[in-house]
Design an enzyme around this catalytic site. Sequence first.
Site, PDB file in Angstrom:
ATOM      1  CD  GLN A  72      -1.491  -2.401   1.744  1.00  0.00           C
ATOM      2  OE1 GLN A  72      -0.311  -2.593   2.013  1.00  0.00           O
ATOM      3  NE2 GLN A  72      -2.401  -3.353   1.917  1.00  0.00           N
ATOM      4  CG  HIS A 156      -7.259 -17.707   1.598  1.00  0.00           C
ATOM      5  ND1 HIS A 156      -6.619 -16.571   1.180  1.00  0.00           N
ATOM      6  CD2 HIS A 156      -6.659 -18.068   2.750  1.00  0.00           C
ATOM      7  CE1 HIS A 156      -5.662 -16.263   2.041  1.00  0.00           C
ATOM      8  NE2 HIS A 156      -5.659 -17.154   3.007  1.00  0.00           N
ATOM      9  CE1 TYR A 192      -9.234  -9.717   3.724  1.00  0.00           C
ATOM     10  CE2 TYR A 192     -10.124 -11.524   5.043  1.00  0.00           C
ATOM     11  CZ  TYR A 192      -9.088 -10.951   4.335  1.00  0.00           C
ATOM     12  OH  TYR A 192      -7.909 -11.628   4.223  1.00  0.00           O
ATOM     13  CG  ASP A 241      -8.877 -12.600   8.627  1.00  0.00           C
ATOM     14  OD1 ASP A 241      -9.086 -11.924   9.657  1.00  0.00           O
ATOM     15  OD2 ASP A 241      -7.965 -12.347   7.804  1.00  0.00           O
ATOM     16  CG  HIS A 243      -9.410  -8.431   7.315  1.00  0.00           C
ATOM     17  ND1 HIS A 243      -9.287  -7.199   6.732  1.00  0.00           N
ATOM     18  CD2 HIS A 243      -8.316  -9.129   6.924  1.00  0.00           C
ATOM     19  CE1 HIS A 243      -8.175  -7.159   6.002  1.00  0.00           C
ATOM     20  NE2 HIS A 243      -7.569  -8.320   6.110  1.00  0.00           N
ATOM     21  CD  GLU A 267      -6.091 -13.978  10.054  1.00  0.00           C
ATOM     22  OE1 GLU A 267      -6.468 -14.980   9.421  1.00  0.00           O
ATOM     23  OE2 GLU A 267      -5.319 -13.128   9.589  1.00  0.00           O
ATOM     24  CD  GLU A 293      -3.755  -9.845   8.322  1.00  0.00           C
ATOM     25  OE1 GLU A 293      -3.985 -11.049   8.451  1.00  0.00           O
ATOM     26  OE2 GLU A 293      -4.169  -9.169   7.383  1.00  0.00           O
ATOM     27  NE  ARG A 314      -2.916 -14.767  10.374  1.00  0.00           N
ATOM     28  CZ  ARG A 314      -2.663 -15.070   9.109  1.00  0.00           C
ATOM     29  NH1 ARG A 314      -1.832 -16.045   8.810  1.00  0.00           N
ATOM     30  NH2 ARG A 314      -3.235 -14.389   8.141  1.00  0.00           N
ATOM     31  CG  ASP A 347      -0.484  -8.095   0.402  1.00  0.00           C
ATOM     32  OD1 ASP A 347      -0.311  -9.074   1.132  1.00  0.00           O
ATOM     33  OD2 ASP A 347      -1.356  -7.232   0.597  1.00  0.00           O
ATOM     34  CD  GLU A 370      -2.749 -15.931   4.784  1.00  0.00           C
ATOM     35  OE1 GLU A 370      -1.937 -15.216   5.404  1.00  0.00           O
ATOM     36  OE2 GLU A 370      -3.841 -15.516   4.370  1.00  0.00           O
TER      37      GLU A 370
HETATM   38 MG    MG Z   1      -5.797 -11.904   7.978  1.00  0.00          MG
END
Ligand code: MG
Length: 437
Positions: A72, A156, A192, A241, A243, A267, A293, A314, A347, A370
């Site tokens: 980003q 996923h 998400y 997740d 998120h 998560e 994360e 994570r 990413d 992951e």
């Molecule tokens: Mg995550």
Amino acid sequence: MAKKQAKTTKTEAIEQIIPDAWPKYAAAGKDPVRIRDVRVILTAPDGIRLVIVKIETSEPELYGLGCATFTQRPLAVVEAIEQYLKPMAIGRDVHDSEDLFQAGYLSSYWRSGPVLNNALSGLDMALWDIKGKLAGMPVYQLFGGKSRRAANVYVHASGRDFAEVEESAKAYWDEGYRYIRCQVAVPNSATYGVSGKSMQAAYHLDPQQDAWDPDAYARIVPRLFDHIRARMGDEVELLHDIHERVPPITAIRIAKEVEPYRLFFLEDPFAPEDNGYFPLLRQHSSVPIAMGELYVNQAEYVDLVKDRLIDFMRVHLSDIGGLTPARKLAAFCEYFGVRTAWHGPGDASPVAHAANLQLDLNTPNFGIQEAYLPPDRTREVFPGTPEIRDGQMWSNEQPGLGIDLDEKRAAKYPYPDHALNGAWPPIRLKDGTVQRP
Ligand code: MG
């Protein structure tokens, strides 16, 4: 009159000065291998902006690769490396990765944060890569060798409704995956973990995205796991997740309601800013919690581990500074029964996945990795991308991180032209309020 000296380039000037200015920790009588150049390579083979650091050394054939991808804000990382870390690194003994990390970390006085940590990570991973190559060993051997043959991964699964998620999860199961994250779209809401409205772009890049409805999401999640557990049986390990997308008390409600479905982990129930809610969550639910994360500073996670408030760590390796801090964190977690589950999305470059794998293979308290299954173009740019088969990630047993970069191919895939340079557009509630992504 003395002839005016030819003007030296900035790099040459540094090379003349730095070797004498830095402490020499090399063994007496040995001329160390030194850092000759630090180069930043930008590439986006499949549209995701990646930042790779290549350290070249005084040995012409010897180099190392590191991941500095902060997708980003990639251009900010480039400046941090080229203007600040590169001048500190040129001329240093390639073995001094710990000292270089500490010196680089403290050199900004105000420290941590994703820009500076990713910059540090690029150099740090590259130096571990070089260390392994000099030793003629994969990096996990330098950590103490293998604790397992290969690293279990999770994948996923997602869909527009429960049936699509089930179909996606069953397809992964049939391919040998045993750990499956399940995310379902909330109708008319920018959810998400599922494709965007057009089902082509990911939600956060979809310009046509809807508003976000946290309560509709909170209602649907327990029903999703009721559906999947009933149809896939007890063997499959299920993950989810949140998120950081719901108010903290709603996340606690979700954690209670999914308890009967025996998740492997839930998560990011909270944003890092809401760490203070973890003791309350623990009092209400026994669902295993994965977190971190978004962490960029040890002050954010040391107490969570020490107080045994999470079950899986994570963090994203490059966002905490690379392998040097991550291996310490893994060891710290071991003493508190917390397992590792390093962030491994698209990413993170294949260099980062290779670095994750080195830790996964060695860490006794490894939990899960992951997996990102990179498309062919990314694999071609990064020969040696870790292989995933039978639901596990495997080392190719090459010295160092076991990963390479085809610079000619990388140059064919410049960053996409985009007004926001990779920044995410805002996610909004129905009333227009900006939400956590
Ligand atoms: Mg995550």
